[in-house]
Design a protein around this motif. Structure first.
Motif, PDB file in Angstrom:
ATOM      1  N   LEU A 648      -0.779 -19.985  15.076  1.00 22.00           N
ATOM      2  CA  LEU A 648       0.531 -20.520  14.690  1.00 22.00           C
ATOM      3  C   LEU A 648       0.123 -20.375  13.077  1.00 22.00           C
ATOM      4  N   GLY A 649       1.210 -20.331  12.242  1.00 25.09           N
ATOM      5  CA  GLY A 649       1.044 -19.876  10.587  1.00 25.09           C
ATOM      6  C   GLY A 649       0.410 -21.320  10.050  1.00 25.09           C
ATOM      7  N   LYS A 650       0.784 -22.416  10.511  1.00 23.74           N
ATOM      8  CA  LYS A 650       0.035 -23.672   9.957  1.00 23.74           C
ATOM      9  C   LYS A 650      -1.403 -23.706  10.079  1.00 23.74           C
ATOM     10  N   TRP A 651      -1.768 -23.231  11.375  1.00 22.86           N
ATOM     11  CA  TRP A 651      -3.272 -23.257  11.569  1.00 22.86           C
ATOM     12  C   TRP A 651      -4.025 -21.907  11.049  1.00 22.86           C
ATOM     13  N   ARG A 652      -3.420 -20.994  10.524  1.00 17.50           N
ATOM     14  CA  ARG A 652      -4.203 -19.873  10.093  1.00 17.50           C
ATOM     15  C   ARG A 652      -4.355 -20.277   8.538  1.00 17.50           C
ATOM     16  N   VAL A 653      -3.718 -21.467   8.039  1.00 19.21           N
ATOM     17  CA  VAL A 653      -4.336 -22.130   6.954  1.00 19.21           C
ATOM     18  C   VAL A 653      -5.193 -23.256   7.207  1.00 19.21           C
ATOM     19  N   ASN A 654      -4.533 -24.490   7.660  1.00 23.68           N
ATOM     20  CA  ASN A 654      -5.343 -25.576   7.998  1.00 23.68           C
ATOM     21  C   ASN A 654      -6.468 -25.445   8.958  1.00 23.68           C
ATOM     22  N   GLY A 655      -6.525 -24.402   9.743  1.00 20.05           N
ATOM     23  CA  GLY A 655      -7.535 -24.288  10.367  1.00 20.05           C
ATOM     24  C   GLY A 655      -8.628 -23.108   9.994  1.00 20.05           C
ATOM     25  N   ALA A 656      -8.242 -22.311   9.167  1.00 20.25           N
ATOM     26  CA  ALA A 656      -9.176 -21.494   8.481  1.00 20.25           C
ATOM     27  C   ALA A 656      -9.808 -21.902   7.432  1.00 20.25           C
ATOM     28  N   LEU A 657      -9.073 -22.581   6.334  1.00 19.19           N
ATOM     29  CA  LEU A 657      -9.727 -22.884   5.181  1.00 19.19           C
ATOM     30  C   LEU A 657     -10.916 -23.917   5.062  1.00 19.19           C
ATOM     31  N   PRO A 658     -10.777 -24.813   6.093  1.00 18.79           N
ATOM     32  CA  PRO A 658     -12.055 -25.671   6.139  1.00 18.79           C
ATOM     33  C   PRO A 658     -13.448 -25.083   6.347  1.00 18.79           C
ATOM     34  N   HIS A 659     -13.282 -23.748   6.563  1.00 19.70           N
ATOM     35  CA  HIS A 659     -14.814 -23.179   6.919  1.00 19.70           C
ATOM     36  C   HIS A 659     -15.098 -22.309   5.675  1.00 19.70           C
ATOM     37  N   ILE A 660     -14.281 -22.396   4.666  1.00 21.99           N
ATOM     38  CA  ILE A 660     -14.522 -21.616   3.730  1.00 21.99           C
ATOM     39  C   ILE A 660     -15.002 -22.503   2.277  1.00 21.99           C
ATOM     40  N   ALA A 661     -16.346 -22.153   2.029  1.00 20.92           N
ATOM     41  CA  ALA A 661     -16.842 -22.941   0.955  1.00 20.92           C
ATOM     42  C   ALA A 661     -16.229 -22.970  -0.440  1.00 20.92           C
ATOM     43  N   ALA A 662     -15.623 -21.594  -0.730  1.00 21.17           N
ATOM     44  CA  ALA A 662     -14.918 -21.594  -2.010  1.00 21.17           C
ATOM     45  C   ALA A 662     -13.502 -22.395  -2.049  1.00 21.17           C
ATOM     46  N   TRP A 663     -13.123 -22.657  -1.014  1.00 22.00           N
ATOM     47  CA  TRP A 663     -12.072 -23.624  -1.007  1.00 22.00           C
ATOM     48  C   TRP A 663     -12.116 -24.956  -1.405  1.00 22.00           C
ATOM     49  N   TYR A 664     -13.259 -25.460  -0.837  1.00 25.70           N
ATOM     50  CA  TYR A 664     -13.861 -26.853  -1.262  1.00 25.70           C
ATOM     51  C   TYR A 664     -13.901 -27.045  -2.707  1.00 25.70           C
ATOM     52  N   GLU A 665     -14.702 -25.974  -3.178  1.00 24.72           N
ATOM     53  CA  GLU A 665     -14.939 -25.829  -4.781  1.00 24.72           C
ATOM     54  C   GLU A 665     -13.717 -25.667  -5.615  1.00 24.72           C
ATOM     55  N   ALA A 666     -12.789 -25.017  -5.085  1.00 26.40           N
ATOM     56  CA  ALA A 666     -11.439 -24.702  -5.998  1.00 26.40           C
ATOM     57  C   ALA A 666     -10.668 -25.932  -6.003  1.00 26.40           C
ATOM     58  N   PHE A 667     -10.596 -26.701  -4.872  1.00 27.04           N
ATOM     59  CA  PHE A 667      -9.611 -27.839  -4.864  1.00 27.04           C
ATOM     60  C   PHE A 667     -10.374 -29.071  -4.862  1.00 27.04           C
ATOM     61  N   GLY A 668     -11.677 -29.251  -5.019  1.00 25.72           N
ATOM     62  CA  GLY A 668     -12.384 -30.308  -4.942  1.00 25.72           C
ATOM     63  C   GLY A 668     -12.211 -31.274  -3.774  1.00 25.72           C
ATOM     64  N   ILE A 669     -12.241 -30.563  -2.677  1.00 23.38           N
ATOM     65  CA  ILE A 669     -12.150 -31.177  -1.485  1.00 23.38           C
ATOM     66  C   ILE A 669     -13.467 -32.326  -1.061  1.00 23.38           C
TER      67      ILE A 669
END
Length: 686
Positions: A648-669
């Protein structure tokens, strides 16, 4: 029929062919003084916390500003694009339909078909009469022996009873066409609707039974006969569903390949005369074929041999009625929508007649309509610009493959060879289909749909005689808002329709465009290396090109992604199916990794600055997320979880991004954020 081996970036858009004025990009646009961020702040919900629910943060504003209308069970940013495109398609078709045209021309065919679809007076006057002859022919059957010619005749006109047959590349010999079968014949589409016993599914099944009775009555059957026919339909469809492969097993290419001679098939399923069946399809010359789901086909034979003829007549009549219902009177169409639209998907109102008409004209004459649009909106030189961007993504994926710590050198060589031999299709085909043999006349809307189905079937089965696969054939029209990878031809295809906002914005910089269209390209490339695609070599053959250890390493990493999505609760008490959606989730993951690396490489000499309060890296992930902005009804969540290989669209975002290191760095997760996944638990494949 391309369900097993064809991969698409989006959810199917129900045959909708759409197109609008196309905007094109250069391969690197780094002049931040002239280009915008591409991010619309109205799409965001800045009250949400990125590390808690990034989908809400990136898309909450869009969802609030684009509430579901009664017409939709799901409406997202790409549906919005499709709506805009469909309006332009309407303008073209209505202009053609308003003028007289010479008989046999494409203009005459487009105009007459559209006008018939729009003629409610004639549709209501005709009622179910256009189907009567076919129903009477089925009722006149005297023995099951007649099914050997009736089943393929129905299939040629668009009704798949018991099973279906098609022609595609031989998975073991991709240069040659092969006739193949595929499980079919259940009107609810997914076997679980007949077998699951939860309250929601049981309610749908009961509503389906009521629907079958009502439709039979609308076709002139008495209530008593309609109820009896419904029991026959449920008996056969439940048997077919019980024998059918589930969605996970359908993803195993080896399990779905059973090539045998026609004589061996005759022994396997003796209740069908395969000589007669193949003759009716026009492929009597073949000596072998693949029975894709063998157990299902054996059960078809058992059903034909054991069920009373009256039961099978009722089932066959239902299959014809069910397929015809959308092309007949308002009363019949309304009842059809009441179940499939309202009950099954949660829609509240039917699409306007013009939308349904445009959709079906585009489905019947897709490349003819597409050729007109390309001539008007898509200049040939624009292909080259897109090819350059694809090249950048190929280069990035190649770099990532060579840097993989879990893959050995010999397998890397094979992977790079496959990557370098991708057949890239951009915009529109070099050779257009001819429609001169398709007859469109003014007898009835339904009759034309039947002729169109027979035209398509003849086109497909003619391939069996040619044998040599045409690798330049397109499986989407150029006006389609979608993209695909086909492993049997090792091709990636990006129709012209997808090259516009929110996938591409000519006025936006590279951060936006790599996050959107760049990920689309990377997604389709990664399909060549997902859990299915990785089993095909550079020639498109189902052949192992891995060392044993490398394949084990890949499978272990893929399992990690499947397990992660298995744990996601998409609705109260309902979990996602990580194994079913694995290929698309791998492609999303790979698309993000590959495109982000290509984006950083493209901007390394002139790094993009903060624009509209967001860094370039943040804009990359926001533009990706905005592609999946959308609203969805609870009923449709359940439907798609059962039937759609995409998350589902929500999980193509919330399910995919937690495995992308650059996303953590971009948003200070941070580790305290709910979406945080420990580095050692993050999946990394491509």
């Amino acid at each position: 029929m391309y369900k097993l081996f064809k991969h698409r970036f989006f959810f199917p858009l129900q045959g909708l062919g759409v197109f609008l004025f196309i905007l094109f990009m250069t391969t690197s646009c780094n002049n931040a003084n002239k280009l915008t961020s591409g991010i619309d702040p109205k799409n965001l919900d800045t009250t949400a916390i990125p590390g808690t629910d990034f989908y809400q943060y990136a898309c909450g504003g869009w969802m609030k500003n684009n509430p579901l209308t009664g017409e939709y069970s799901r409406f997202g940013s790409f549906d919005k694009l499709a709506e805009n495109n469909r309006k332009q398609l309407r303008e073209l078709i209505e202009e053609i339909a308003s003028k007289s045209a010479d008989a046999g021309t494409v203009e005459q065919k487009i105009g007459d078909l559209y006008n018939l679809a729009m003629d409610s007076v004639k549709l209501n006057k005709d009622g179910y009469k256009p189907v009567v002859d076919k129903l009477n022919k089925i009722a006149a059957i005297k023995s099951t022996a007649e099914l050997s010619t009736l089943i393929p005749a129905l299939s040629m006109s668009g009704t798949d009873a018991y099973f279906t047959m098609y022609v595609d590349a031989d998975p073991m010999n991709s240069n040659q066409y092969l006739v193949q079968t595929y499980q079919s014949g259940i009107s609810l589409g997914e076997r679980e609707y007949y077998l699951d016993t939860d309250t929601q599914t049981t309610n749908i099944r009961n509503k389906y039974k009521e629907h079958v009775v009502k439709i039979f009555q609308l076709f002139g059957f008495t209530e008593a006969v309609a109820k009896q026919n419904m029991e026959s339909v449920m008996k056969i469809e439940t048997r077919l569903a019980t024998a059918a492969y589930d969605q996970v097993k359908l993803r195993d290419p080896h399990a779905n390949y059973n090539k045998m001679t026609v004589s061996d098939l005759q022994k396997l399923v003796p209740s069908i005369s395969w000589t007669e069946l193949l003759k009716t399809l026009g492929v009597s010359q073949i000596s072998d074929l693949s029975i894709s789901q063998k157990e299902s086909m054996i059960e078809v034979g058992n059903i034909i041999a054991s069920e009373p003829l009256s039961t099978q007549i009722a089932y066959l009549q239902w299959k014809v009625i069910d397929d015809a219902a959308g092309y007949l009177s308002d009363e019949i169409t309304a009842q059809n929508f009441d179940f499939y639209g309202k009950t099954l998907s949660g829609k509240q109102e039917q699409s306007p007649r013009w939308k349904r008409a445009v959709t079906n004209v585009d489905g019947v004459l897709g490349e003819a309509v597409g050729q007109m649009y390309v001539k008007k909106y898509f200049p040939a030189e624009s292909k080259e610009r897109m090819l350059k961007l694809v090249h950048n993504l190929q280069e990035s994926l190649g770099e990532r493959i060579n840097a993989l710590p879990w893959m050995g050198d010999s397998t890397k060589v094979k992977a790079i060879e496959k990557l370098n031999t991708f057949h890239v299709k951009i915009g529109y085909p070099d050779k257009w289909r001819e429609y001169k043999d398709l007859e469109i006349s003014k007898d009835s809307y339904y009759a034309n749909i039947q002729r169109a189905n027979r035209f398509e079937s003849a086109y497909m089965f003619a391939k069996a005689a040619r044998k040599q696969v045409d690798k330049d054939e397109w499986f989407m029209t150029p006006q389609t808002v979608n993209a695909y990878y086909n492993p049997s031809t090792n091709e990636i295809c990006f129709p012209a329709g997808i090259l516009q906002y929110p996938f591409f914005d000519m006025k936006a910089d590279d951060a936006f465009n790599y996050g959107a269209i760049g990920v689309v390209i990377g997604h389709e490339m990664t399909h060549g290396f997902d859990d299915q695609g990785c089993q095909f070599d550079k020639e498109g053959n189902l052949k192992n090109w891995w060392t044993e250890q490398d394949k084990k390493n890949f499978d272990a990493r893929a399992k990690g992604l499947a397990d992660y999505f298995d744990a996601i609760e998409v609705a109260p008490g309902v979990k996602a199916n990580g194994k079913f959606t694995l290929g698309e989730n791998i492609a999303d993951h790979g698309g993000l990794q590959v495109s982000f690396q290509a984006f950083k490489k493209a901007t390394k000499d002139a790094p993009l600055t903060v624009v509209d309060g967001f860094t370039a890296e943040q804009r990359f992930f926001l533009s990706y997320s905005n592609v999946w902005a959308g609203n969805i009804r609870p009923e449709e969540i359940l439907v798609l979880t059962k039937s759609d290989p995409h998350s589902l669209g929500k999980w193509r975002v919330n399910g995919a991004l937690p495995h992308i290191a650059a996303w953590y760095e971009a948003f200070g997760i941070k580790a305290t954020d709910p979406m945080y996944v420990k580095p050692e638990n993050r999946v990394s494949i491509w």
